[in-house]
Design a protein around this motif. Sequence first.
Motif, short mmCIF file in Angstrom:
data_model
loop_
_atom_site.label_atom_id
_atom_site.label_comp_id
_atom_site.label_asym_id
_atom_site.label_seq_id
_atom_site.Cartn_x
_atom_site.Cartn_y
_atom_site.Cartn_z
N ASN A 104 0.81 -1.21 0.00
CA ASN A 104 0.00 0.00 0.00
C ASN A 104 0.84 1.27 0.00
O ASN A 104 0.38 2.30 -0.49
CB ASN A 104 -0.92 -0.02 1.22
N PHE A 130 0.63 8.41 4.17
CA PHE A 130 -0.76 7.91 4.18
C PHE A 130 -1.66 8.88 3.42
O PHE A 130 -2.50 8.46 2.60
CB PHE A 130 -1.24 7.73 5.61
N PHE A 171 -2.67 7.90 -0.39
CA PHE A 171 -4.03 7.35 -0.32
C PHE A 171 -5.08 8.45 -0.37
O PHE A 171 -5.73 8.65 -1.40
CB PHE A 171 -4.18 6.50 0.95
N SER A 172 -5.23 9.21 0.70
CA SER A 172 -6.33 10.17 0.79
C SER A 172 -6.31 11.21 -0.33
O SER A 172 -7.36 11.57 -0.89
CB SER A 172 -6.29 10.89 2.14
N TRP A 214 -12.37 0.82 2.04
CA TRP A 214 -11.24 0.14 1.41
C TRP A 214 -10.82 -0.99 2.34
O TRP A 214 -10.31 -0.74 3.44
CB TRP A 214 -10.07 1.10 1.18
N THR A 263 -8.27 -3.88 3.14
CA THR A 263 -6.86 -3.88 2.78
C THR A 263 -6.08 -4.95 3.53
O THR A 263 -6.31 -5.18 4.72
CB THR A 263 -6.26 -2.50 3.12
N GLN A 278 -0.23 0.65 9.98
CA GLN A 278 -1.31 0.45 9.01
C GLN A 278 -2.51 -0.26 9.62
O GLN A 278 -3.63 -0.12 9.14
CB GLN A 278 -0.79 -0.34 7.81
N ARG A 283 -8.05 5.39 10.79
CA ARG A 283 -9.46 5.58 10.43
C ARG A 283 -9.99 6.92 10.93
O ARG A 283 -11.02 7.39 10.44
CB ARG A 283 -10.31 4.42 10.99
N ASP A 304 -8.73 9.02 7.89
CA ASP A 304 -9.53 8.73 6.71
C ASP A 304 -10.36 7.48 7.01
O ASP A 304 -9.83 6.38 7.07
CB ASP A 304 -8.63 8.51 5.49
N ARG A 363 -12.25 5.64 5.48
CA ARG A 363 -12.38 4.57 4.50
C ARG A 363 -11.47 3.39 4.82
O ARG A 363 -11.71 2.28 4.37
CB ARG A 363 -12.02 5.10 3.09
N TRP A 364 -10.41 3.62 5.55
CA TRP A 364 -9.30 2.69 5.70
C TRP A 364 -9.63 1.56 6.67
O TRP A 364 -9.78 1.78 7.87
CB TRP A 364 -8.07 3.44 6.18
N CYS A 391 -7.89 -1.95 7.60
CA CYS A 391 -6.73 -2.82 7.38
C CYS A 391 -6.51 -3.69 8.61
O CYS A 391 -6.28 -3.19 9.71
CB CYS A 391 -5.48 -1.98 7.10
#
Length: 332
Positions: free
Chosen positions: A83, A97, A101-102, A114, A116, A130, A136, A139, A141-142, A144
């Motif tokens: 990633n 990050f 990503f963002s 997402w 991951t 990670q 989170r 962002d 969405r993350w 993992c």
Amino acid sequence: MAVFCKESMVMFLLVASFSISYCSSATRLKKIDHSAKDNGNLRFLVVGDWGRKGDYNQSVVAFQMGRIGEKLDIDFVVSTGDNFYTNGLTGEDDRNFLESFSNVYKAKSLQTLWYTVLGNHDYRGDALAQLSPYLRKIDSRWICLRSFIINAAEIAEIFMVDTTPFVKEYFVETEHTYDWRNVMPQKTYTQNLLNDLENALSESTAKWKIVVGHHAIRSVGHHGDTNELVERLLPILRAYDVDLYMNGHDHCLEHISDTESPIQFLTSGAGSKAWRGDVKGLNNEEMKFFYDGQGFMSVQLTPTHVEIEFYDVFGKVLHRWSRSKHLLHSII
């Protein structure tokens, strides 16, 4: 300072749309329930080996992912690992990050969860960063975790598997340092993971069983087959009627059919830097498709049908494959 996505209300709804629970006492894998749309379809994108701050066509691939994601009205995105290059994140506050990503996957259709897994390059940095819930907050969405299950609308179960600790060479090479916290001893960790996966697969009643890992089981790309997964993971996938195995690691797009089962091996590791011309051989009947440029993959599922499409950096469909369970044959 934490940076949040512009679509704050969308992110609030995303957080409310899934829950994390545990499977039965037979397995320790966490299960995430992802709610379905009313139409009964499940659609998602798959991308891997991407985190280069937008360089090496990462931003171009991201743009096309946003376009296709809007067209398909996707439910989520799956990342097959690696990633953040070159050596993962340095910690929870690493700006990589945001920058990889963002700030790259900004399209409205990509403001979704997402799911991951970690790749070998992620283990070269602070792997626990990670996995941290703190990301989170930056962002939302993350998502993992090392290994977990996505219960996707009762249509499919997607088993996300931490494959890096299976690869023996990472434990003996001296060029890089790996973050093996909570992994050692390696043999115990990997065997427990296989036991948990086997238990979860045996209990699954999903219409489609999909397994995702970073490393390929079958590939003609730079890294080729991962022998440890061929020996230890593949027999389990065959025994429990897994339909698809998806991975990254090789920086290409490819589709290979298994010779002893209906399993399809699907590589989507072309999210940024690609390895042009680095191919180990294409002349076998199991090889259905290979492309050594950048791109990504989409998956569309109903209870009885699956359709896979591979896209290049221009959003062109390079390869399409589908299967209907009730027809018991493929269209290639």
